[in-house]
Design an enzyme around this catalytic site. Structure first.
Site, PDB file in Angstrom:
ATOM      1  N   ASP A  32       0.824  -1.217   0.000  1.00  0.00           N
ATOM      2  CA  ASP A  32       0.000   0.000   0.000  1.00  0.00           C
ATOM      3  C   ASP A  32       0.854   1.261   0.000  1.00  0.00           C
ATOM      4  O   ASP A  32       0.415   2.313  -0.445  1.00  0.00           O
ATOM      5  CB  ASP A  32      -0.948   0.007   1.208  1.00  0.00           C
ATOM      6  CG  ASP A  32      -2.163  -0.897   0.962  1.00  0.00           C
ATOM      7  OD1 ASP A  32      -2.250  -1.505  -0.120  1.00  0.00           O
ATOM      8  OD2 ASP A  32      -3.020  -0.991   1.856  1.00  0.00           O
ATOM      9  N   TYR A  35      -9.813  -0.909   2.648  1.00  0.00           N
ATOM     10  CA  TYR A  35      -9.347  -0.735   4.027  1.00  0.00           C
ATOM     11  C   TYR A  35      -9.065   0.713   4.404  1.00  0.00           C
ATOM     12  O   TYR A  35      -8.675   1.518   3.550  1.00  0.00           O
ATOM     13  CB  TYR A  35      -8.036  -1.507   4.246  1.00  0.00           C
ATOM     14  CG  TYR A  35      -8.230  -2.876   4.854  1.00  0.00           C
ATOM     15  CD1 TYR A  35      -8.723  -3.016   6.144  1.00  0.00           C
ATOM     16  CD2 TYR A  35      -7.914  -4.026   4.150  1.00  0.00           C
ATOM     17  CE1 TYR A  35      -8.901  -4.274   6.712  1.00  0.00           C
ATOM     18  CE2 TYR A  35      -8.088  -5.291   4.716  1.00  0.00           C
ATOM     19  CZ  TYR A  35      -8.583  -5.406   5.994  1.00  0.00           C
ATOM     20  OH  TYR A  35      -8.756  -6.638   6.552  1.00  0.00           O
TER      21      TYR A  35
HETATM   22 CO    CO Z   1      -7.336  -7.377   7.462  1.00  0.00          CO
END
Ligand code: CO
Length: 641
Positions: free
Chosen positions: A300, A383
């Site tokens: 990320d 997320y």
């Molecule tokens: Co997770």
């Protein structure tokens, strides 16, 4: 609650790049001819001055601010880096051979548009009963595992997991379209493959989480945080003074929130603790071999540029109390500079009791503790990650990552054997995965503005066998080992030995004649389940040790290397430490790897309650006694005596 927003101010060499500076760099690169219609801006980062340049700056010598701008030439696929100053001077420009740029937002949009226009995708969706493409949600993910042989010719590719969004506000992650992915050549924009191997029914149980859908009604009475005399910290540009602490807030398009130049006033004398602290990588290896999930191994930080996804925070929701926000700016791929308002939140929190003792005569001494928090939150696809740095009144620092958002989902037949995922609703599965973070900690324990000569010591607790050295069997000791070279400084946690690591300054002794130090106390850690010989194991080789120590080199910044996208592996920490440099009594960098092993629970659905992982830095022989003793009782505590 009072909100104060700091404008973009540029006063210090470590301040984040401002909007006007970024616009200037873009314009300068355009006029220099290095940036034209063929190029995309992959990353713009502050080119941080060296410690000695900073030292000279503190003594009054000017420093030109500069940026390192990474460009992608779409016509050749080549990546270049230009270092350019605010005076418009091009300090350097070089092609980075073999490097692949991270995913850029415009490329994601183009790839999704190409996938949605592809007749094979349209037909495959039709087979699944979906004819309205507006109801299909695609994400673009790096190919984080083995690249299919027929595509492995060096081109830059992404693939597109898909979900169905039956109504505009539905939680689409409840409805994965499994077995169907487009693979897109990013540079040409061409759909190079469509995988359509499993016709699994799309799970239909909705996963609503918006208040308008759930009617969430569990309420408590209001809790207000009032600081009628104002907050106890001062903000000067990006410099923060709070309690006896002083430090600077930084921001990087790749890493997000950065902490610079950390000092603590000990008896009025400022003592240095850290030069720079950041989370230099975040990788999420997925452990499910089915339906493309094995490819979900996103970096990320290095493959997306985490800072790009920084939220604008909301007072009273993300942050409660007497808040000061800092704004930041990022340059987009097309050179448009975007301000992110309220990107970094700063405030104080009550943190329970700091210390307490009741004496035999009934005297009570108790202190309430407070901590300073600097935080930011990013949203990367499904997320959210919150990065929280805490400063405490006992001289300690804590980093905590807060993981929330929606678990990644795929569809499989209800109730089947599916060993690497949890079934959340009938036919809706969440693959096992790990969130592995790597902090880069350039500590300068008791150094000065130019740095510090530090050593790192590993400390284990152990007991001798029953015998003369352990007569009663209950004795135990500690063993200390100075890590002398990079090769032996690749360490893992050992809770059975209560292992910790201490960064000491061998030239500075405390009142007992011992080297002053700070210890790194691991918190929630995990060990990678991916085999080291797997593609992700090679590409994220840093994750196989919880601690690495390197000789401080300014160009060694990211544990998986500067360009992890489709990298064959071995870059970063494994490569640098192969040199096995000496790390004793020199300027060192600690790399701490930590994270969580996420075996999804049904309670992680539909939005995961915050999971925490992090570490502490605590003074260990740094102060002669507890710095918390100097904290006065709060006025309201007078009645405690
Ligand atoms: Co997770």
């Amino acid at each position: 609650m009072v909100e104060r927003t700091q404008g973009l101010q540029v006063a210090h060499p470590l301040d984040p790049l401002s909007k006007s500076e970024l616009e200037f760099f873009v314009a300068s690169l355009r006029s220099s001819g290095h940036l034209d219609h063929q190029h995309l801006i992959a990353m713009s980062q502050l080119e941080e001055p060296s410690k000695s340049a900073l030292f000279n700056f503190e003594s009054g010598k000017a420093i030109d601010r500069a940026a390192r701008v990474t460009l992608l030439d779409r016509s050749t696929g080549k990546v270049s880096e230009s270092v350019i100053t605010t005076l418009g001077e091009l300090r350097s420009h070089k092609i980075i051979e073999g490097a692949k740029a991270p995913i850029l937002s415009v490329e994601s949009h183009a790839a999704i548009a190409a996938a949605k226009a592809d007749p094979r995708v349209i037909e495959a969706l039709r087979q699944r009963g979906i004819t309205d493409l507006e109801t299909v949600r695609m994400e673009t993910w790096p190919i984080g595992a083995q690249i299919p042989k027929y595509l492995d010719d060096g081109r830059r590719i992404i693939w597109t997991p898909m979900w169905h969004c039956p109504t505009p506000n539905a939680n689409f992650y409840a409805h994965p379209i499994s077995g169907l992915h487009a693979i897109v050549d990013i540079d040409s924009g061409e759909v190079v493959a469509v995988e359509n191997d499993q016709l699994i029914e799309i799970p239909q149980t909705p996963g609503p989480y918006r208040q308008s859908q759930t009617g969430a009604s569990v309420e408590l009475k209001s809790l207000m945080i009032h600081q009628p005399d104002g907050a106890s910290f001062t903000v000067d540009g990006f410099k923060i003074d709070w309690e006896r602490w002083s430090f600077r807030i930084g921001f990087c398009q790749r890493e997000g929130l950065v902490i610079h130049d950390v000092w603590f006033a000990d008896g009025g004398k400022k003592r240095k603790i850290a030069h720079r602290m950041s989370i230099a990588e975040l990788v999420i290896p997925y452990g499910d071999p089915s339906q493309g999930a094995y490819r979900k191994n996103a970096f990320d930080t290095g493959e997306f540029g985490l800072g790009n996804y920084t939220n604008s925070l909301t007072l009273g929701c993300d942050c409660l109390g007497e808040i000061t926000y800092l704004d930041v700016a990022v340059a987009g791929p097309d050179g448009t500079v975007r301000e992110i308002k309220n990107a970094i939140c700063m405030h104080e929190e009550d943190f329970g009791i700091l210390w307490k003792h009741v004496d035999l005569d009934g005297n009570v001494e108790v202190r309430r503790g407070r901590r300073f928090v600097a935080s930011s939150i990013v949203t990367v696809n499904n997320y959210e990650y919150g990065y929280f740095w805490y400063f405490y009144q006992d001289g300690s620092i804590e980093f905590e990552a807060k993981l929330t958002g929606i678990v990644l989902t795929l569809a499989d037949k209800p109730g089947v054997e599916h060993p690497s995922a949890t079934e959340l609703e009938p036919g809706l599965w969440a693959p096992y995965h790990q969130h592995i973070l790597c902090a880069r900690l350039d500590l300068d324990i008791d150094g000065d503005a130019t740095g510090a000569k530090n050593s790192v010591v590993e400390i284990d607790s152990f007991a001798h066998e029953m015998g003369p050295k352990n007569v009663y069997g209950g004795a135990y000791e500690t063993s200390e080992k100075v890590l002398q070279r990079e090769g032996e400084a690749r360490r893992i946690v050992d809770p059975l030995k209560s292992r910790f690591w201490k960064v000491i300054n061998p030239e500075r002794k405390n009142h007992m004649g011992h080297s002053v130090g700070y210890k790194l106390v691991p918190g929630h850690t995990t060990y990678p389940l991916a085999l080291p010989e797997s593609t992700i194991g090679k590409r994220a080789g840093f994750m196989y040790h919880h601690l690495w120590v390197t000789k401080n080199e300014t160009n060694e910044r990211y544990p998986a290397g500067d360009y992890p996208y489709q990298h064959a592996g071995g870059a970063g920490l494994p490569e640098w430490t192969a040199a096995n440099r000496e790390i004793e009594n020199t300027d060192v960098v600690l790399w701490h790897v930590f994270g969580t092993n996420h075996i999804p629970r049904t309670e992680d659905w539909p939005v995961m309650p915050v999971e925490r992982t992090g570490f502490h830095l605590k003074p260990s022989g740094f102060f002669a006694r507890s710095p918390a003793i100097d904290v006065a009782p709060a006025p309201a505590q007078k009645s405690c005596h």
